[in-house]
Design a protein around this motif. Sequence first.
Motif, PDB file in Angstrom:
ATOM      1  N   ILE A 203     -18.897 -49.485   1.077  1.00 49.69           N
ATOM      2  CA  ILE A 203     -20.004 -50.426   0.875  1.00 49.69           C
ATOM      3  C   ILE A 203     -21.345 -49.750   1.144  1.00 49.69           C
ATOM      4  O   ILE A 203     -22.323 -49.950   0.423  1.00 49.69           O
ATOM      5  CB  ILE A 203     -19.838 -51.656   1.797  1.00 49.69           C
ATOM      6  N   THR A 204     -21.393 -48.889   2.166  1.00 48.93           N
ATOM      7  CA  THR A 204     -22.649 -48.252   2.561  1.00 48.93           C
ATOM      8  C   THR A 204     -23.094 -47.171   1.581  1.00 48.93           C
ATOM      9  O   THR A 204     -24.256 -47.148   1.160  1.00 48.93           O
ATOM     10  CB  THR A 204     -22.517 -47.632   3.966  1.00 48.93           C
ATOM     11  N   TYR A 205     -22.180 -46.270   1.201  1.00 45.17           N
ATOM     12  CA  TYR A 205     -22.595 -45.072   0.478  1.00 45.17           C
ATOM     13  C   TYR A 205     -22.360 -45.105  -1.030  1.00 45.17           C
ATOM     14  O   TYR A 205     -22.915 -44.287  -1.753  1.00 45.17           O
ATOM     15  CB  TYR A 205     -21.903 -43.840   1.074  1.00 45.17           C
TER      16      TYR A 205
ATOM     17  N   ALA B 252     -26.449 -36.451  -5.506  1.00 48.41           N
ATOM     18  CA  ALA B 252     -25.680 -35.588  -4.604  1.00 48.41           C
ATOM     19  C   ALA B 252     -24.891 -36.412  -3.595  1.00 48.41           C
ATOM     20  O   ALA B 252     -23.736 -36.087  -3.266  1.00 48.41           O
ATOM     21  CB  ALA B 252     -26.620 -34.623  -3.883  1.00 48.41           C
ATOM     22  N   ILE B 253     -25.495 -37.498  -3.106  1.00 48.84           N
ATOM     23  CA  ILE B 253     -24.817 -38.381  -2.139  1.00 48.84           C
ATOM     24  C   ILE B 253     -23.607 -39.039  -2.793  1.00 48.84           C
ATOM     25  O   ILE B 253     -22.521 -39.112  -2.196  1.00 48.84           O
ATOM     26  CB  ILE B 253     -25.801 -39.442  -1.608  1.00 48.84           C
ATOM     27  N   TYR B 254     -23.778 -39.530  -4.028  1.00 49.49           N
ATOM     28  CA  TYR B 254     -22.669 -40.169  -4.732  1.00 49.49           C
ATOM     29  C   TYR B 254     -21.536 -39.178  -4.985  1.00 49.49           C
ATOM     30  O   TYR B 254     -20.351 -39.521  -4.823  1.00 49.49           O
ATOM     31  CB  TYR B 254     -23.150 -40.778  -6.048  1.00 49.49           C
TER      32      TYR B 254
ATOM     33  N   VAL C 278     -20.811 -28.573   2.652  1.00 45.97           N
ATOM     34  CA  VAL C 278     -21.372 -29.687   1.885  1.00 45.97           C
ATOM     35  C   VAL C 278     -22.338 -30.491   2.739  1.00 45.97           C
ATOM     36  O   VAL C 278     -23.457 -30.826   2.312  1.00 45.97           O
ATOM     37  CB  VAL C 278     -20.249 -30.598   1.338  1.00 45.97           C
ATOM     38  N   VAL C 279     -21.937 -30.801   3.946  1.00 44.78           N
ATOM     39  CA  VAL C 279     -22.767 -31.604   4.850  1.00 44.78           C
ATOM     40  C   VAL C 279     -24.048 -30.859   5.220  1.00 44.78           C
ATOM     41  O   VAL C 279     -25.146 -31.440   5.224  1.00 44.78           O
ATOM     42  CB  VAL C 279     -21.968 -31.966   6.119  1.00 44.78           C
ATOM     43  N   THR C 280     -23.931 -29.568   5.511  1.00 44.90           N
ATOM     44  CA  THR C 280     -25.109 -28.761   5.862  1.00 44.90           C
ATOM     45  C   THR C 280     -26.097 -28.697   4.703  1.00 44.90           C
ATOM     46  O   THR C 280     -27.307 -28.879   4.877  1.00 44.90           O
ATOM     47  CB  THR C 280     -24.685 -27.337   6.264  1.00 44.90           C
ATOM     48  N   GLY C 281     -25.564 -28.447   3.498  1.00 42.89           N
ATOM     49  CA  GLY C 281     -26.419 -28.382   2.317  1.00 42.89           C
ATOM     50  C   GLY C 281     -27.090 -29.709   2.021  1.00 42.89           C
ATOM     51  O   GLY C 281     -28.281 -29.759   1.665  1.00 42.89           O
ATOM     52  N   GLN C 282     -26.353 -30.797   2.175  1.00 39.01           N
ATOM     53  CA  GLN C 282     -26.917 -32.123   1.904  1.00 39.01           C
ATOM     54  C   GLN C 282     -28.008 -32.481   2.910  1.00 39.01           C
ATOM     55  O   GLN C 282     -29.051 -33.048   2.540  1.00 39.01           O
ATOM     56  CB  GLN C 282     -25.807 -33.167   1.942  1.00 39.01           C
ATOM     57  N   THR C 283     -27.792 -32.145   4.174  1.00 35.76           N
ATOM     58  CA  THR C 283     -28.808 -32.419   5.199  1.00 35.76           C
ATOM     59  C   THR C 283     -30.082 -31.628   4.929  1.00 35.76           C
ATOM     60  O   THR C 283     -31.194 -32.173   5.024  1.00 35.76           O
ATOM     61  CB  THR C 283     -28.261 -32.068   6.598  1.00 35.76           C
ATOM     62  N   CYS C 284     -29.935 -30.351   4.589  1.00 36.95           N
ATOM     63  CA  CYS C 284     -31.107 -29.521   4.281  1.00 36.95           C
ATOM     64  C   CYS C 284     -31.849 -30.065   3.054  1.00 36.95           C
ATOM     65  O   CYS C 284     -33.086 -30.068   3.023  1.00 36.95           O
ATOM     66  CB  CYS C 284     -30.676 -28.079   4.023  1.00 36.95           C
TER      67      CYS C 284
END
Length: 230
Positions: A177-179, A118-120, A75-81
């Motif tokens: 609070i941040t995300y 996607a972040i949410y 998930v993290v790799t896909g989101q960063t790309c």
Amino acid sequence: MLMDLLTQKGNISLVACAAQMCFFLLFGSSECLLLTAMAYDRYVAICNPLLYPLVMNHKVCVQLAIASWVSAVPVVTGQTCQIFSLPFCGSNRINHFFCDIPPILKLACGDTFLNEIAIYLASLVFVMVPFLLIVISYGKIIANILKISSASGKAKAFSTCSSHLTVVVLFYGTAIITYLQPKTNQSEGTGKVISLFYTILIPTLNPIIYTLRNKDIMVSLRKQLSHLLR
């Protein structure tokens, strides 16, 4: 980040920025899952103490730790790309002290709606769901502690969870609070201050919070304080 603080250059390449964000998200997501696993450990220890050696054996602990680290990788790799495939045609100055998602998205000149969705979704999976599981665990823990008749027994049970609960409140509070807050509702200055909590302050406080429950540490601290105050 430490290198930038030492050299005072403040420059970072696109690839290094992507790597920094990827590792930051990976470690943050893993911490959320590890805190959930620790909450389950406390639940078993207090609500089912006789079954604890069987339920939380070495094999289960290793499996929970590995799952916490590995499950966030795709998930993290896909989101960063996905984020770094956006067009960046404006300023290349990041108004932050590390490559976090909100300040990077502000530099993109394309449509970031899908990225925000996607972040949410990722935040719900790796922040809110673990947080709800922790709340459920502590709800059952508190209900079980209240059934204990002796005051010393209640105090001992609460002290078992106090350090973990403190870290959970600090870490999850700032992360939510941040995300999960709409970026239009948060100023850049506020975002930086909140980021300082979960990147620097909380990791610094973790050893102190967890070791204060150790009797040997407390005895040593009292001796040092009494020696200094003489």
